[in-house]
Design a protein around this motif. Structure first.
Motif, mmCIF file in Angstrom:
data_model
loop_
_atom_site.group_PDB
_atom_site.id
_atom_site.type_symbol
_atom_site.label_atom_id
_atom_site.label_comp_id
_atom_site.label_asym_id
_atom_site.label_seq_id
_atom_site.Cartn_x
_atom_site.Cartn_y
_atom_site.Cartn_z
ATOM 1 N N TRP A 126 14.686 36.782 -21.070
ATOM 2 C CA TRP A 126 15.657 37.310 -22.038
ATOM 3 C C TRP A 126 16.542 38.279 -21.285
ATOM 4 O O TRP A 126 16.061 39.093 -20.496
ATOM 5 C CB TRP A 126 14.932 38.036 -23.179
ATOM 6 C CG TRP A 126 14.428 37.105 -24.216
ATOM 7 C CD1 TRP A 126 13.385 36.242 -24.102
ATOM 8 C CD2 TRP A 126 14.957 36.924 -25.518
ATOM 9 N NE1 TRP A 126 13.235 35.535 -25.260
ATOM 10 C CE2 TRP A 126 14.188 35.932 -26.151
ATOM 11 C CE3 TRP A 126 16.006 37.500 -26.217
ATOM 12 C CZ2 TRP A 126 14.428 35.508 -27.443
ATOM 13 C CZ3 TRP A 126 16.251 37.083 -27.515
ATOM 14 C CH2 TRP A 126 15.465 36.090 -28.111
ATOM 15 N N GLU A 127 17.844 38.207 -21.537
ATOM 16 C CA GLU A 127 18.789 39.087 -20.869
ATOM 17 C C GLU A 127 19.736 39.719 -21.880
ATOM 18 O O GLU A 127 20.135 39.067 -22.838
ATOM 19 C CB GLU A 127 19.607 38.317 -19.828
ATOM 20 C CG GLU A 127 18.761 37.772 -18.704
ATOM 21 C CD GLU A 127 19.532 36.878 -17.768
ATOM 22 O OE1 GLU A 127 19.216 36.899 -16.559
ATOM 23 O OE2 GLU A 127 20.436 36.150 -18.230
ATOM 24 N N GLN A 128 20.101 40.995 -21.629
ATOM 25 C CA GLN A 128 21.087 41.697 -22.436
ATOM 26 C C GLN A 128 22.191 42.178 -21.506
ATOM 27 O O GLN A 128 21.913 42.618 -20.383
ATOM 28 C CB GLN A 128 20.474 42.899 -23.155
ATOM 29 C CG GLN A 128 19.521 42.524 -24.247
ATOM 30 C CD GLN A 128 18.963 43.739 -24.957
ATOM 31 O OE1 GLN A 128 18.891 44.826 -24.399
ATOM 32 N NE2 GLN A 128 18.551 43.559 -26.199
ATOM 33 N N TYR A 129 23.440 42.093 -22.003
ATOM 34 C CA TYR A 129 24.598 42.431 -21.193
ATOM 35 C C TYR A 129 25.451 43.497 -21.868
ATOM 36 O O TYR A 129 25.533 43.547 -23.083
ATOM 37 C CB TYR A 129 25.477 41.183 -20.974
ATOM 38 C CG TYR A 129 24.773 40.103 -20.215
ATOM 39 C CD1 TYR A 129 24.856 40.039 -18.830
ATOM 40 C CD2 TYR A 129 24.020 39.145 -20.879
ATOM 41 C CE1 TYR A 129 24.202 39.039 -18.126
ATOM 42 C CE2 TYR A 129 23.360 38.149 -20.182
ATOM 43 C CZ TYR A 129 23.451 38.105 -18.805
ATOM 44 O OH TYR A 129 22.796 37.123 -18.111
ATOM 45 N N ALA A 130 26.111 44.309 -21.047
ATOM 46 C CA ALA A 130 27.114 45.249 -21.546
ATOM 47 C C ALA A 130 28.376 44.447 -21.839
ATOM 48 O O ALA A 130 28.538 43.318 -21.353
ATOM 49 C CB ALA A 130 27.400 46.316 -20.497
#
Length: 131
Positions: free
Chosen positions: A69-73
């Motif tokens: 799982w990845e979260q980005y600005a």
């Protein structure tokens, strides 16, 4: 002939039902807010900023988080990268700021937090702890 036609129609209807349409939600400006679709038994989930840039992505299997799982600005920098196995936290998780500088790292073993690290400026280790 009639039997063949019925068999072909039945096959086509089953094939069409097996193909899942992506579930989508949109912002008022029409841009995609989130989408969820299935690829070979894995549900892929993605959310987006109102600008259209990717915010988060991950996968589910059997209703549980699975894999990376990845979260980005909003500027595209990777903020967090986490791993799941059968819905449980797994492996090394990393946390970054909007400038893409490493700020923290957590390591999970068998779903339990095993080690944590916090980083300061210039990636200097500020704190480290075993659990």
């Amino acid at each position: 002939m009639r039997t063949s036609l019925v068999a072909v129609l039945l096959f086509l209807s089953v094939s069409l039902l097996a193909q899942e349409k992506p579930l989508q939600e949109r912002y008022q400006n029409g841009r995609l807010k989130c989408t969820r679709f299935n690829v070979e038994g894995t549900d892929v989930f993605m959310t987006y900023y109102e600008s259209g840039r990717l915010k988060e992505r991950g996968t589910f299997r059997n209703g549980r988080r699975e894999g990376i799982w990845e979260q980005y600005a909003e500027n595209g920098a990777l903020l967090a990268r986490a791993s799941f196995r059968n819905g449980h936290r797994n492996g090394t998780w990393e946390f970054r700021d909007a400038r893409n500088e490493l700020k923290g790292r957590l390591t999970y073993t068998d779903g339990q937090l095993a080690h944590a690290e916090q980083f300061g400026d210039a990636r200097s280790l500020v704190a480290s702890r075993e659990y």
